[in-house]
Design an enzyme around this catalytic site. Structure first.
Site, mmCIF file in Angstrom:
data_model
loop_
_atom_site.group_PDB
_atom_site.id
_atom_site.type_symbol
_atom_site.label_atom_id
_atom_site.label_comp_id
_atom_site.label_asym_id
_atom_site.label_seq_id
_atom_site.Cartn_x
_atom_site.Cartn_y
_atom_site.Cartn_z
ATOM 1 N N GLU A 85 -1.572 41.670 -5.993
ATOM 2 C CA GLU A 85 -1.963 41.547 -4.589
ATOM 3 C C GLU A 85 -1.107 42.476 -3.732
ATOM 4 O OE1 GLU A 85 -3.342 37.828 -1.713
ATOM 5 O OE2 GLU A 85 -2.051 37.471 -3.446
ATOM 6 N N ASP A 108 4.155 34.316 -6.569
ATOM 7 C CA ASP A 108 3.640 33.450 -5.503
ATOM 8 C C ASP A 108 3.948 31.971 -5.725
ATOM 9 O OD1 ASP A 108 2.576 35.140 -3.565
ATOM 10 O OD2 ASP A 108 0.730 35.448 -4.674
ATOM 11 N N HIS A 160 -1.823 32.614 -8.154
ATOM 12 C CA HIS A 160 -3.145 32.142 -7.784
ATOM 13 C C HIS A 160 -4.241 33.200 -8.007
ATOM 14 C CE1 HIS A 160 -3.353 34.150 -3.643
ATOM 15 N NE2 HIS A 160 -2.176 34.494 -4.106
ATOM 16 N N HIS A 163 7.830 35.141 -1.858
ATOM 17 C CA HIS A 163 7.827 34.851 -0.419
ATOM 18 C C HIS A 163 8.847 33.759 -0.150
ATOM 19 C CE1 HIS A 163 4.230 37.196 0.433
ATOM 20 N NE2 HIS A 163 3.518 36.487 -0.410
ATOM 21 N N HIS A 213 2.228 40.484 -10.056
ATOM 22 C CA HIS A 213 0.955 40.148 -9.403
ATOM 23 C C HIS A 213 0.514 41.366 -8.606
ATOM 24 C CE1 HIS A 213 -2.060 38.166 -7.085
ATOM 25 N NE2 HIS A 213 -1.287 37.658 -6.138
ATOM 26 N N HIS A 237 -3.542 37.077 4.734
ATOM 27 C CA HIS A 237 -4.854 37.062 4.069
ATOM 28 C C HIS A 237 -5.939 37.348 5.112
ATOM 29 C CE1 HIS A 237 -3.318 34.356 0.545
ATOM 30 N NE2 HIS A 237 -3.009 35.634 0.370
ATOM 31 N N TYR A 257 1.878 25.942 2.098
ATOM 32 C CA TYR A 257 1.557 27.030 1.176
ATOM 33 C C TYR A 257 0.777 26.486 -0.017
ATOM 34 C CZ TYR A 257 2.420 31.369 -1.454
ATOM 35 O OH TYR A 257 2.274 32.541 -2.151
ATOM 36 N N ASP A 302 0.419 42.454 -0.971
ATOM 37 C CA ASP A 302 1.686 42.080 -0.343
ATOM 38 C C ASP A 302 2.858 42.197 -1.308
ATOM 39 O OD1 ASP A 302 0.221 39.943 -1.534
ATOM 40 O OD2 ASP A 302 1.603 38.492 -0.705
#
Length: 395
Positions: free
Chosen positions: A81, A164, A145, A225, A79, A23, A192, A83
């Site tokens: 994002e 996530d 999130h 992850h 998601h 991030h 996390y 990553d």
């Protein structure tokens, strides 16, 4: 290399041993991480999520070694994002037109990231995709999130692809939770949660209870992850419900910064006082100027009370605490107590400012704080110990 999870499901992600910050520079990843992508082969072939953008070409190259890309019928983007979606542009250059299943917010975010109008198929909770012997069931989990987040559940195999949620930044060649060091695993899991999901805790409880109400059997939880929860996968769900419920342990964390060690000496005296009053309390003393900020947030998350100390410098407190307090405010911690302390030379505003900041962040302020002029002598240190005892009596 690809790793078989079941007869139908293969892990095709990337282990990132070198990752130390995430991030941007906001999250420390001392144990590295992984970007978990999953390939399902039923009557239809499905790819769930991809990897971070720096590894997009490597990902596509390795995926080609596993399967003819043209055999992929559907892509699921749980998601948007980067990553998780970062390899989509590279992949879709190879197989343009492949349907990308995501939430409506997911389509907006992916368009905002990559400025491509791919073949989006938007889904909502309860929608299904028939892939042969199994079905994929979609569950929207907004703000777990990001607003676009969703789970994908695979019937038959009883796998929850949770993106996530339930993940950790934890690099390991051992794919499953029963194959790694569990204290190490749980340290990364709670870190996390504390740093990423704490602000959304009310939604975490609501969404987990919603998913549990479906009474779906879960043999595996496959996050995006870290490890896969194979041995008693419900354990991480139970931990999330606990962590989301104004979590605290019998711990007090003392966070300080110091210039010439006066405030450090106060912190240590206060810590001694707490332990003298109640030796069952775990006391952790952390210097915000040198400790990892995410580790500090994790200890604050665990604590029922937090004491914050700084000398007064330029009519305020030291800058390491400024950044940390801004992070703490964003976490929206519940049912925690706090107090401030610090040394000063000629003005002494820092303690009051720290107390005000902690109050604005939702902490119950225990007292007006403790101030010491210049370097604490034995009398001042004795007052610090008494201050610690008084703190312990209010917990």
């Amino acid at each position: 290399m690809a790793k078989k999870i079941t007869a139908k499901v293969t892990w095709v992600g990337k282990i990132d041993w070198e990752l130390k910050q995430f991030h941007g520079q906001e999250y420390s990843t001392k144990k590295g991480s992984s970007y978990n992508s999953y390939l399902i082969r039923d009557e239809k072939t499905v790819l769930i999520d991809t990897v971070w953008q720096p590894y997009d070409k490597e990902f596509v190259k390795r995926l080609k070694q596993e399967i003819n890309l043209n055999e992929i019928d559907y892509i699921i983007a749980n998601h948007g994002e980067i990553d998780h979606s970062g390899a989509l542009p590279e992949l879709l250059r190879e197989i343009p037109g492949t349907p990308v299943y995501c939430t409506a917010k997911g389509a907006q975010i992916l368009k905002g990231h990559y400025h491509e109008d791919w073949n989006f198929v938007t889904v909502k909770t309860g929608d299904t995709l028939d892939i042969g012997e199994s079905k994929l069931v979609f569950v929207e989990v907004p703000m777990l999130h990001w607003p676009d987040s969703m789970f994908t559940y695979m019937t038959g195999e009883n796998i929850l692809f949770s993106n996530d949620a339930f993940g950790q930044h934890f690099a390991t060649e051992s794919l499953y939770n029963d194959k790694v060091d569990n204290p190490e695993l749980y340290q990364e899991a709670v870190k996390y949660y504390a740093n990423i999901l704490t602000p959304f805790s009310p939604l975490v409880i609501k969404k987990i209870k919603e998913v549990l109400s479906f009474n779906l059997p879960v043999n595996l939880i496959c996050p995006s992850h870290g490890i896969i929860w194979k041995d008693n996968p419900a354990q991480i769900i139970e931990h999330y419900l606990s962590w989301a419920d104004a979590y605290q342990e019998n711990q007090v964390t003392i966070v300080y910064d110091t210039m010439w060690n006066a405030t450090r000496k106060m912190a240590e005296a206060i810590g001694e006082g707490i332990r003298l009053a109640d030796d069952t309390i775990t006391v952790k003393i952390l210097n915000s100027g040198i400790e990892d900020k995410n580790d500090i947030i994790t200890e604050v998350f665990r604590s029922k009370a937090v004491l914050v100390g700084s000398p007064t410098v330029n009519n305020g407190y030291l800058h390491s605490l400024g950044g940390l307090l801004e992070m703490i405010k964003g976490m929206k911690f519940k049912k925690k107590k706090a107090a401030a302390f610090g040394s000063y030379g000629w003005s002494g505003e820092a303690v009051k400012q720290l107390s005000e900041n902690l109050s604005q962040s939702g902490f119950e302020i225990l007292n007006e704080g403790l101030k010491t002029l210049w370097v604490p002598d034995e009398d001042a240190l004795a007052k610090g110990r008494e201050y610690g005892k008084a703190i312990a009596s209010k917990l």
